[in-house]
Design a protein around this motif. Structure first.
Motif, PDB file in Angstrom:
ATOM      1  N   THR A  71       0.829  -1.205   0.000  1.00 16.48           N
ATOM      2  CA  THR A  71       0.000   0.000   0.000  1.00 16.48           C
ATOM      3  C   THR A  71       0.864   1.255   0.000  1.00 16.48           C
ATOM      4  O   THR A  71       0.529   2.254  -0.653  1.00 16.48           O
ATOM      5  CB  THR A  71      -0.937  -0.006   1.216  1.00 16.48           C
ATOM      6  OG1 THR A  71      -1.827  -1.122   1.103  1.00 16.48           O
ATOM      7  CG2 THR A  71      -1.754   1.275   1.298  1.00 16.48           C
ATOM      8  N   ALA A  72       1.997   1.224   0.699  1.00 18.53           N
ATOM      9  CA  ALA A  72       2.886   2.386   0.754  1.00 18.53           C
ATOM     10  C   ALA A  72       3.441   2.753  -0.619  1.00 18.53           C
ATOM     11  O   ALA A  72       3.810   3.907  -0.858  1.00 18.53           O
ATOM     12  CB  ALA A  72       4.037   2.117   1.725  1.00 18.53           C
ATOM     13  N   THR A  73       3.479   1.784  -1.539  1.00 16.52           N
ATOM     14  CA  THR A  73       3.951   2.078  -2.890  1.00 16.52           C
ATOM     15  C   THR A  73       2.892   2.797  -3.716  1.00 16.52           C
ATOM     16  O   THR A  73       3.182   3.294  -4.812  1.00 16.52           O
ATOM     17  CB  THR A  73       4.340   0.784  -3.640  1.00 16.52           C
ATOM     18  OG1 THR A  73       3.160   0.004  -3.902  1.00 16.52           O
ATOM     19  CG2 THR A  73       5.337  -0.035  -2.833  1.00 16.52           C
ATOM     20  N   GLY A  74       1.650   2.839  -3.230  1.00 19.07           N
ATOM     21  CA  GLY A  74       0.563   3.443  -3.978  1.00 19.07           C
ATOM     22  C   GLY A  74      -0.144   2.469  -4.893  1.00 19.07           C
ATOM     23  O   GLY A  74      -1.118   2.815  -5.562  1.00 19.07           O
ATOM     24  N   LYS A  75       0.323   1.208  -4.928  1.00 18.93           N
ATOM     25  CA  LYS A  75      -0.256   0.202  -5.820  1.00 18.93           C
ATOM     26  C   LYS A  75      -1.089  -0.835  -5.073  1.00 18.93           C
ATOM     27  O   LYS A  75      -1.769  -1.646  -5.698  1.00 18.93           O
ATOM     28  CB  LYS A  75       0.851  -0.507  -6.592  1.00 18.93           C
ATOM     29  CG  LYS A  75       1.685   0.421  -7.465  1.00 18.93           C
ATOM     30  CD  LYS A  75       2.803  -0.342  -8.151  1.00 18.93           C
ATOM     31  CE  LYS A  75       3.667   0.591  -8.993  1.00 18.93           C
ATOM     32  NZ  LYS A  75       4.789  -0.144  -9.649  1.00 18.93           N
ATOM     33  N   GLY A  76      -1.020  -0.805  -3.755  1.00 19.14           N
ATOM     34  CA  GLY A  76      -1.723  -1.808  -2.973  1.00 19.14           C
ATOM     35  C   GLY A  76      -3.107  -1.354  -2.559  1.00 19.14           C
ATOM     36  O   GLY A  76      -3.583  -0.282  -2.926  1.00 19.14           O
ATOM     37  N   MET A  77      -3.752  -2.185  -1.764  1.00 21.25           N
ATOM     38  CA  MET A  77      -5.131  -1.948  -1.357  1.00 21.25           C
ATOM     39  C   MET A  77      -5.232  -0.789  -0.363  1.00 21.25           C
ATOM     40  O   MET A  77      -4.411  -0.647   0.547  1.00 21.25           O
ATOM     41  CB  MET A  77      -5.694  -3.229  -0.729  1.00 21.25           C
ATOM     42  CG  MET A  77      -7.173  -3.191  -0.443  1.00 21.25           C
ATOM     43  SD  MET A  77      -7.768  -4.771   0.242  1.00 21.25           S
ATOM     44  CE  MET A  77      -7.655  -5.827  -1.209  1.00 21.25           C
TER      45      MET A  77
END
Length: 289
Positions: free
Chosen positions: A189-195
């Motif tokens: 999520t911290a990458t901006g691609k996760g839930m």
């Protein structure tokens, strides 16, 4: 079997398109309706039942281990009780009926019976010929199921096999990286691609305190900074996990070969794009919140 070299991320791109269409049924009203007809109405019980049914009437430990990023206490509230309401074989049949209906709704009748769908099914099934059961419990369980006759269902089934094959390998990569289930979600999520955390709390059983504790552990390891953003080390670790997942999942796409992988990716992208345009996923599913 071809020996031609694949571009490094070709398999990952193909899997992403296949998996995206596979995942639409989890959000479909048809799945909720089919499981409700069996007496399974809680959204979490539905999710656990349809994905774990291929394993048989397993307990919460097996589901937690193979799903990886769900809180055990949430799983235990619904498993194994769900099997007292609906037998695994009945859940599997209901799931396939839901997939049939949802794909017809999202893609349209013409696409479901198109030559492109039949071609995609043949290519995806060919890729599964090189999958391995060893150390891959969810893949192995689904691989024991019969291949549906209709092309759109065969395509979805092949996508299921490729999803679970890659997913089982991904768990091995996460374990090697020292990321537990929630830490894996937080770093993604911290990458901006996760839930989005909102969806993590709603579907995985974790709460804000759990999330904050995982953030602190990751900060102590130098993987997240004070603001919860990935550090250089955090970015490198996630990249390593994805690269290792790619390595463990190379065989199906190498077996298919570069040209066929490119063609399958093209077809899959078209199907997935149509499903997304038809509103297959919640708008706020992905992101940091």
């Amino acid at each position: 079997m071809t020996t031609a070299a694949l571009e490094p991320r070709a398999g990952r791109r193909c899997h992403t398109m296949l998996n995206s269409l596979h995942a639409t049924h989890f959000f479909s009203p048809e799945l909720a309706e089919e499981l409700a007809a069996l007496g399974v109405t809680h959204p979490r019980a539905v999710n656990f039942a349809v994905r774990a049914a291929a394993l048989g009437p397993v307990g919460p430990g097996t589901v937690t281990a193979t799903f990886y990023n769900y809180k055990y206490e949430l799983v235990a509230r619904h498993v194994p009780a769900v099997w007292e309401t609906a037998a695994p074989q009945d859940v599997l049949a209901a799931r396939l009926r839901a997939v049939d209906a949802s794909l017809r709704r999202l893609l349209g009748a013409d696409t479901v019976v198109s030559d492109g769908m039949a071609e995609a099914a043949r290519l995806a099934l060919r890729a599964t010929e090189a999958c391995s059961r060893s150390g891959r419990p969810l893949y192995a369980a689904h691989a024991d199921l019969p291949v549906p006759e209709q092309p759109h269902l065969a395509y979805w089934y092949a996508g299921t096999l490729l999803r679970e094959h890659r997913g089982d390998g991904h768990l091995a990569a996460l374990l090697t990286a020292g990321l537990d289930g929630l830490e894996a979600v937080v770093t993604h999520t911290a990458t901006g691609k996760g839930m989005n955390p909102k969806w993590v709390f709603a579907t995985r059983g974790w709460n804000q305190d759990d999330w904050d504790a995982a953030v602190r552990r990751l900060q102590d390891r130098g993987l997240l900074d004070a603001a919860g953003e990935p550090t250089g080390a955090g970015v490198a670790l996630r990249a390593h996990v994805e690269a290792e997942t790619d390595r463990l999942d190379r065989a199906p796409y190498e077996h298919l070969g570069p040209e066929a992988v490119a063609r399958l990716t093209e077809l899959a992208a078209g199907f997935t794009g149509a499903a997304v345009a038809a509103g297959a996923f919640p708008a706020d599913l992905i992101g940091k919140g």
